[in-house]
Write a protein that holds these residues in place. Structure first.
Motif, short mmCIF file in Angstrom:
data_model
loop_
_atom_site.label_atom_id
_atom_site.label_comp_id
_atom_site.label_asym_id
_atom_site.label_seq_id
_atom_site.Cartn_x
_atom_site.Cartn_y
_atom_site.Cartn_z
N THR A 100 48.86 47.04 52.53
CA THR A 100 49.37 45.76 51.32
C THR A 100 48.47 44.49 51.86
N GLY A 101 47.75 44.61 52.67
CA GLY A 101 46.96 43.38 52.94
C GLY A 101 46.01 42.80 52.29
N LEU A 102 46.05 41.36 51.71
CA LEU A 102 45.10 40.70 51.06
C LEU A 102 44.56 39.57 51.97
N TYR A 103 43.34 39.20 51.37
CA TYR A 103 42.54 38.15 52.12
C TYR A 103 42.51 37.04 50.96
N VAL A 104 42.96 35.91 51.26
CA VAL A 104 43.02 34.71 50.10
C VAL A 104 42.29 33.64 50.86
N ILE B 103 40.20 32.85 45.91
CA ILE B 103 39.16 33.91 45.71
C ILE B 103 40.15 35.25 46.70
N ILE B 104 40.55 36.28 46.01
CA ILE B 104 41.36 37.31 46.72
C ILE B 104 40.29 38.41 46.95
N LEU B 105 40.33 38.79 48.38
CA LEU B 105 39.70 39.84 48.69
C LEU B 105 40.57 41.19 49.06
N GLY C 76 37.52 42.60 44.50
CA GLY C 76 37.97 41.23 44.64
C GLY C 76 38.09 40.27 43.42
N THR C 77 38.64 39.29 43.35
CA THR C 77 38.90 38.48 42.25
C THR C 77 39.08 36.96 42.25
N ILE C 78 38.52 36.10 41.34
CA ILE C 78 38.73 35.01 41.40
C ILE C 78 39.87 34.27 40.42
N GLY D 68 41.92 32.58 37.78
CA GLY D 68 41.33 32.00 36.61
C GLY D 68 40.01 32.49 36.19
N VAL D 69 39.06 33.39 36.70
CA VAL D 69 37.92 33.67 36.39
C VAL D 69 37.94 35.28 36.17
N GLY D 70 38.18 36.14 37.06
CA GLY D 70 38.36 37.39 37.07
C GLY D 70 37.62 38.23 37.99
N ALA D 71 37.36 39.47 37.86
CA ALA D 71 36.85 40.25 39.01
C ALA D 71 35.61 39.80 39.55
N LEU D 72 35.34 40.10 40.94
CA LEU D 72 33.92 39.83 41.37
C LEU D 72 33.25 41.24 41.08
N PRO D 73 31.84 41.04 40.82
CA PRO D 73 31.04 42.42 40.54
C PRO D 73 31.18 43.37 41.59
N ALA D 74 31.02 44.59 41.37
CA ALA D 74 31.05 45.80 42.26
C ALA D 74 29.99 45.52 43.32
N GLY D 75 30.50 45.67 44.50
CA GLY D 75 29.70 45.47 45.79
C GLY D 75 29.69 44.20 46.39
N SER D 76 30.39 43.28 45.64
CA SER D 76 30.35 41.98 46.17
C SER D 76 31.26 41.94 47.59
N VAL D 77 32.31 42.72 47.70
CA VAL D 77 33.11 42.78 49.02
C VAL D 77 32.89 43.97 49.86
N THR D 78 32.21 43.70 51.12
CA THR D 78 31.96 44.71 52.04
C THR D 78 32.83 44.48 53.35
N LEU D 79 33.16 45.97 53.86
CA LEU D 79 34.02 45.66 54.98
C LEU D 79 33.17 46.66 56.14
N SER D 80 33.37 46.15 57.38
CA SER D 80 32.81 46.73 58.58
C SER D 80 33.67 46.46 59.58
N GLY D 81 34.57 47.60 60.03
CA GLY D 81 35.59 47.41 61.09
C GLY D 81 36.35 46.21 60.92
N LYS D 82 36.43 45.14 61.92
CA LYS D 82 37.54 44.15 61.75
C LYS D 82 36.97 43.08 61.11
N THR D 83 35.66 43.31 60.22
CA THR D 83 35.07 42.11 59.39
C THR D 83 35.15 42.28 58.05
N ILE D 84 35.55 41.33 57.31
CA ILE D 84 35.39 41.43 55.56
C ILE D 84 34.46 40.17 55.10
#
Length: 213
Positions: free
Chosen positions: A76-80, A106-108, A114-116, A118-134
């Protein structure tokens, strides 16, 4: 010879110091907020470092954060990310956090979306994960100024949340603790070439000095 060495040193010192302390932050390990209702075992919600760069040529911000645990360990984690574009207010003043100012979030998510606000969803592929890094890339067109003269004036803060809880009790950490940090420029290719050239010249001069001694 000494003149060349001095010139090369001066060239290196003149290069932009992108990515240094002013434009990125390191955050203490295990500094969960006392008000956090979640578990200290949620190490993927404990920020260790964060940075934001902006490339004018592509009009892209790159938001990068590294946690103490693997992203997604807390389902249930989020990155704001909060950004102050010129009209930021202290949205957490009620809990004594007066230095964190923002006018858009900006919520990842650990599922790569991800979403911004008041704006909406980020385009597909905008968010990437690699181990402990987002990491997320965000078009500057989605973050128009609300008062700052240019996008390098924008400032940022990151606060992970456990979505299982409501309000400020969901926030695990602020990075920085009670302040924003600034945007860093992406080094231009020419700058990188100058740096490599300067380093090469210094190394060459060093070898020549050794051979002459």
């Amino acid at each position: 010879m000494r003149l060349l060495a001095s010139l090369s040193t001066a060239t290196l010192l003149a290069l932009p110091l992108a990515g240094h302390a002013l434009t990125s932050i390191d955050d203490a390990k295990g500094d969960f907020l006392a008000t956090f209702a979640g578990s200290s075992a949620s190490t993927d919600l404990d920020v260790l470092s964060a940075s934001v760069t902006y490339a004018p040529g592509t009009d892209l911000f790159t938001l990068t954060a590294t946690m103490d645990g693997v992203i997604g360990s807390t389902a249930t984690g989020l990155y704001v990310w909060g950004v102050n574009r010129g009209a930021g207010t202290a949205g957490f003043a009620g809990i004594g956090i007066n230095g964190v100012r923002f006018d858009r979030v900006i919520i990842l998510r650990p599922d790569g979306t991800g979403t911004i606000g008041g704006v909406g969803a980020l385009p597909a592929g905008s968010v990437t994960l690699s181990g402990k890094t987002i990491t997320a890339t965000v078009s500057g067109s989605l973050l128009p100024s609300t008062g700052f003269a240019n996008m390098f004036d924008y400032t940022w803060n990151l606060w992970p949340r456990d979505g299982a809880f409501a309000g400020t009790a969901a926030i695990s950490d602020f990075a920085p603790n009670n302040a924003n940090f600034t945007t860093s420029p992406v080094p231009e290719p020419a700058t990188g070439a100058m740096l490599l050239g300067g380093l090469g010249l210094v190394a060459l001069l060093g070898r020549r000095r050794q051979s002459n001694s």
